[in-house]
Design a protein around this motif. Structure first.
Motif, PDB file in Angstrom:
ATOM      1  N   GLY A  18       3.335  12.598   0.110  1.00 30.42           N
ATOM      2  CA  GLY A  18       3.851  12.585  -1.249  1.00 30.42           C
ATOM      3  C   GLY A  18       3.638  13.611  -2.370  1.00 30.42           C
ATOM      4  N   GLY A  19       2.151  13.902  -2.003  1.00 30.47           N
ATOM      5  CA  GLY A  19       1.728  15.063  -2.772  1.00 30.47           C
ATOM      6  C   GLY A  19       2.468  16.297  -2.428  1.00 30.47           C
ATOM      7  N   TYR A  20       2.651  16.685  -1.188  1.00 30.18           N
ATOM      8  CA  TYR A  20       3.283  17.892  -0.704  1.00 30.18           C
ATOM      9  C   TYR A  20       4.764  17.942  -1.243  1.00 30.18           C
ATOM     10  CZ  TYR A  20       5.630  20.845   2.530  1.00 30.18           C
ATOM     11  OH  TYR A  20       6.258  22.090   3.342  1.00 30.18           O
ATOM     12  N   PHE A  21       5.300  16.849  -1.232  1.00 28.29           N
ATOM     13  CA  PHE A  21       6.939  16.842  -1.798  1.00 28.29           C
ATOM     14  C   PHE A  21       6.804  17.097  -3.096  1.00 28.29           C
ATOM     15  CE2 PHE A  21      10.411  14.360  -3.523  1.00 28.29           C
ATOM     16  CZ  PHE A  21      11.353  14.980  -2.889  1.00 28.29           C
ATOM     17  N   GLN A  68      -2.738  28.427  -8.697  1.00 29.18           N
ATOM     18  CA  GLN A  68      -1.365  27.607  -8.045  1.00 29.18           C
ATOM     19  C   GLN A  68      -1.919  27.590  -6.383  1.00 29.18           C
ATOM     20  OE1 GLN A  68      -0.855  30.268 -10.171  1.00 29.18           O
ATOM     21  NE2 GLN A  68       0.342  29.414 -11.649  1.00 29.18           N
ATOM     22  N   SER A  69      -2.535  28.590  -6.028  1.00 22.24           N
ATOM     23  CA  SER A  69      -2.427  28.444  -4.296  1.00 22.24           C
ATOM     24  C   SER A  69      -3.500  27.503  -4.111  1.00 22.24           C
ATOM     25  CB  SER A  69      -2.990  30.058  -3.984  1.00 22.24           C
ATOM     26  OG  SER A  69      -4.062  30.276  -4.366  1.00 22.24           O
ATOM     27  N   LEU A  70      -4.414  26.942  -4.807  1.00 23.57           N
ATOM     28  CA  LEU A  70      -5.480  25.666  -4.614  1.00 23.57           C
ATOM     29  C   LEU A  70      -4.844  24.463  -4.963  1.00 23.57           C
ATOM     30  CD1 LEU A  70      -8.638  27.567  -5.969  1.00 23.57           C
ATOM     31  CD2 LEU A  70      -7.508  27.610  -3.629  1.00 23.57           C
ATOM     32  N   THR A  71      -3.754  24.348  -5.136  1.00 18.90           N
ATOM     33  CA  THR A  71      -3.323  22.926  -5.724  1.00 18.90           C
ATOM     34  C   THR A  71      -3.134  22.170  -4.385  1.00 18.90           C
ATOM     35  OG1 THR A  71      -1.497  24.131  -7.445  1.00 18.90           O
ATOM     36  CG2 THR A  71      -1.251  21.854  -6.642  1.00 18.90           C
ATOM     37  N   GLY A  72      -2.818  22.420  -3.249  1.00 18.86           N
ATOM     38  CA  GLY A  72      -2.651  21.677  -2.111  1.00 18.86           C
ATOM     39  C   GLY A  72      -4.112  20.937  -1.833  1.00 18.86           C
ATOM     40  N   GLY A  73      -4.869  21.879  -1.904  1.00 14.95           N
ATOM     41  CA  GLY A  73      -6.256  21.412  -1.120  1.00 14.95           C
ATOM     42  C   GLY A  73      -6.822  20.546  -2.440  1.00 14.95           C
ATOM     43  N   ALA A  74      -6.803  20.869  -3.657  1.00 15.67           N
ATOM     44  CA  ALA A  74      -7.513  20.082  -4.524  1.00 15.67           C
ATOM     45  C   ALA A  74      -6.735  18.524  -4.662  1.00 15.67           C
ATOM     46  CB  ALA A  74      -7.449  20.651  -5.882  1.00 15.67           C
ATOM     47  N   ALA A 114       0.751  -1.260  -0.157  1.00 11.06           N
ATOM     48  CA  ALA A 114      -0.064  -0.034   0.047  1.00 11.06           C
ATOM     49  C   ALA A 114       0.911   1.462   0.076  1.00 11.06           C
ATOM     50  CB  ALA A 114      -0.941   0.165   1.094  1.00 11.06           C
ATOM     51  N   MET A 115       1.789   1.311   0.868  1.00  8.60           N
ATOM     52  CA  MET A 115       2.348   2.442   1.007  1.00  8.60           C
ATOM     53  C   MET A 115       3.472   2.549  -0.480  1.00  8.60           C
ATOM     54  SD  MET A 115       4.201   2.122   4.761  1.00  8.60           S
ATOM     55  CE  MET A 115       5.286   3.546   4.677  1.00  8.60           C
ATOM     56  N   LEU A 116       3.940   1.559  -1.077  1.00  8.27           N
ATOM     57  CA  LEU A 116       4.651   1.543  -2.330  1.00  8.27           C
ATOM     58  C   LEU A 116       3.784   2.109  -3.498  1.00  8.27           C
ATOM     59  CD1 LEU A 116       6.959  -1.677  -2.100  1.00  8.27           C
ATOM     60  CD2 LEU A 116       7.481   0.791  -1.616  1.00  8.27           C
ATOM     61  N   VAL A 117       2.478   1.655  -3.420  1.00  8.90           N
ATOM     62  CA  VAL A 117       1.489   2.157  -4.541  1.00  8.90           C
ATOM     63  C   VAL A 117       1.331   3.581  -4.140  1.00  8.90           C
ATOM     64  CG1 VAL A 117      -0.783   1.862  -5.394  1.00  8.90           C
ATOM     65  CG2 VAL A 117       1.044  -0.287  -5.001  1.00  8.90           C
ATOM     66  N   THR A 118       1.235   3.918  -2.987  1.00 13.58           N
ATOM     67  CA  THR A 118       0.752   5.354  -2.691  1.00 13.58           C
ATOM     68  C   THR A 118       1.489   6.410  -3.063  1.00 13.58           C
ATOM     69  OG1 THR A 118      -0.437   4.435  -0.859  1.00 13.58           O
ATOM     70  CG2 THR A 118      -0.429   6.942  -0.953  1.00 13.58           C
ATOM     71  N   ILE A 119       2.750   6.194  -2.983  1.00 16.53           N
ATOM     72  CA  ILE A 119       3.839   7.470  -2.954  1.00 16.53           C
ATOM     73  C   ILE A 119       3.815   7.775  -4.681  1.00 16.53           C
ATOM     74  CG2 ILE A 119       6.335   7.729  -3.206  1.00 16.53           C
ATOM     75  CD1 ILE A 119       6.637   6.069  -0.909  1.00 16.53           C
ATOM     76  N   PRO A 120       3.902   6.796  -5.545  1.00 19.37           N
ATOM     77  CA  PRO A 120       3.799   7.290  -7.179  1.00 19.37           C
ATOM     78  C   PRO A 120       2.289   7.501  -7.289  1.00 19.37           C
ATOM     79  CG  PRO A 120       4.044   4.911  -6.952  1.00 19.37           C
ATOM     80  CD  PRO A 120       4.398   5.243  -5.578  1.00 19.37           C
ATOM     81  N   PHE A 121       1.415   6.780  -6.690  1.00 21.13           N
ATOM     82  CA  PHE A 121      -0.061   7.393  -7.049  1.00 21.13           C
ATOM     83  C   PHE A 121      -0.409   8.762  -6.753  1.00 21.13           C
ATOM     84  CE2 PHE A 121      -4.785   6.976  -7.406  1.00 21.13           C
ATOM     85  CZ  PHE A 121      -4.832   6.210  -8.179  1.00 21.13           C
ATOM     86  N   GLY A 122       0.128   9.185  -5.446  1.00 17.64           N
ATOM     87  CA  GLY A 122       0.029  10.703  -4.962  1.00 17.64           C
ATOM     88  C   GLY A 122       0.688  11.661  -5.824  1.00 17.64           C
ATOM     89  N   ALA A 123       1.949  10.946  -6.098  1.00 17.72           N
ATOM     90  CA  ALA A 123       2.761  12.020  -7.247  1.00 17.72           C
ATOM     91  C   ALA A 123       2.109  12.353  -8.294  1.00 17.72           C
ATOM     92  CB  ALA A 123       4.432  11.288  -7.285  1.00 17.72           C
ATOM     93  N   VAL A 124       1.436  11.385  -9.084  1.00 20.60           N
ATOM     94  CA  VAL A 124       1.011  11.487 -10.038  1.00 20.60           C
ATOM     95  C   VAL A 124      -0.259  12.519 -10.022  1.00 20.60           C
ATOM     96  CG1 VAL A 124      -0.525  10.208 -12.104  1.00 20.60           C
ATOM     97  CG2 VAL A 124       1.561   9.128 -11.259  1.00 20.60           C
ATOM     98  N   ILE A 125      -1.153  12.331  -9.126  1.00 22.25           N
ATOM     99  CA  ILE A 125      -2.191  13.196  -8.550  1.00 22.25           C
ATOM    100  C   ILE A 125      -1.715  14.582  -8.476  1.00 22.25           C
ATOM    101  CG2 ILE A 125      -4.221  13.662  -7.083  1.00 22.25           C
ATOM    102  CD1 ILE A 125      -4.579  10.802  -6.729  1.00 22.25           C
ATOM    103  N   ALA A 126      -0.844  14.762  -7.772  1.00 20.62           N
ATOM    104  CA  ALA A 126      -0.199  16.093  -7.343  1.00 20.62           C
ATOM    105  C   ALA A 126       0.325  16.821  -8.630  1.00 20.62           C
ATOM    106  CB  ALA A 126       1.089  16.049  -6.315  1.00 20.62           C
TER     107      ALA A 126
END
Length: 274
Positions: free
Chosen positions: A178-181, A93-99, A68-80
């Protein structure tokens, strides 16, 4: 002239009628529904199989946490990255984090958990029960007056539900980090804007619906796996067949249920304004 007799024709047996289309699907759906009601009823019946529950919980958690952790990192990166690129075109751009965080918490996290649980834990549960069934262990339990559903199915379904609930929280945290990073490092976003947009758009019902989805998905995944495992056909070869069927059926049901729950949530819970 004597008219030909029709007695011979009338004596011919009628041809077997073809079953109505879709009757098998309705029959399996009814059996699955009955099994679900039996599981809900037997949860509160004593004695509860604590040993079986703990063993199944530990097994399911051990085989799903790391994937789950290994799948979540690239998944969150793609979404971000995708959400950030799309919002940047609109100059927000200021709404990127919330979205991106809302997408991860509401949709991505429960689906990742459901796919892993149904693909890893569900297949293992189905194979175990199907093997016991073809070895006639369940019939022996019934002869001794032991309910296979209470003894084997209920602890497994509850273990899947609890693991799904806890795993969903872990996946949400990992996906958010992951999305934050990737937003801050790769898209030159600011940490303050990321956190501020998240607090401005997110609300507690978003987390509630995510956890509720994980709980429902865990129940469905465990129930479908148990149902197919209790009804194998064709001997040892049927074990592999029901495992494949349980995974495919669970995927289809979970995506449909996710659509229904998301629609109900969006209708009942108003969006949080800026």
């Amino acid at each position: 002239m004597i008219a030909p007799s029709t007695a011979k024709d009338s004596a011919q047996p009628d041809l077997p009628r073809r079953p109505l289309p879709g009757l098998g699907v309705l029959r399996e759906t009814g059996r699955l529904f009955i099994l679900g009601l039996s599981v809900l009823r037997l949860i509160f019946k004593r004695p509860f199989q604590w040993r079986e529950f703990v063993e199944q919980f530990w097994f399911i958690a051990s085989v799903t946490i790391l994937p789950a952790m290994l799948v979540t990192i690239p998944f969150g990166a793609v979404i971000a990255l995708q959400v950030g690129s799309l919002i940047e075109q609109f100059g927000a751009q200021s709404l990127t984090g919330g979205a991106s965080v809302l997408v991860i918490i509401q949709q991505a996290s429960p689906l990742i958990v459901s796919l892993l649980i149904s693909g890893v834990a569900g297949s293992a549960i189905c194979a175990d029960l199907a093997s016991r069934t073809i070895r006639e262990e369940l019939d022996a339990m019934k002869v001794m007056g032991v309910s296979p559903i209470q003894r084997l199915v209920v602890p497994r379904v509850l273990a899947v539900m609890l693991v799904g609930l806890l795993l969903n929280g872990l996946v949400s945290v990992v996906g958010t980090l992951g999305g934050y990073f990737f937003n801050v490092v790769m898209q030159n976003g600011t940490p303050g804007a990321y956190v501020a947009s998240f607090s401005a758009l997110a609300q507690l019902p978003d987390l509630y619906i995510s956890e509720f989805k994980a709980l429902v998905f865990g129940f469905i995944a465990g129930l479908v796996a148990a149902h197919r495992g209790l009804n194998p056909k064709g001997g040892p070869k049927g074990v592999g067949d029901v495992v494949n069927q349980s995974v495919v059926f669970t995927f289809l049901i979970l995506f449909f249920v996710n659509m229904v729950l998301t629609g109900i949530h969006l209708q009942l819970v108003p969006s949080k304004g800026l």
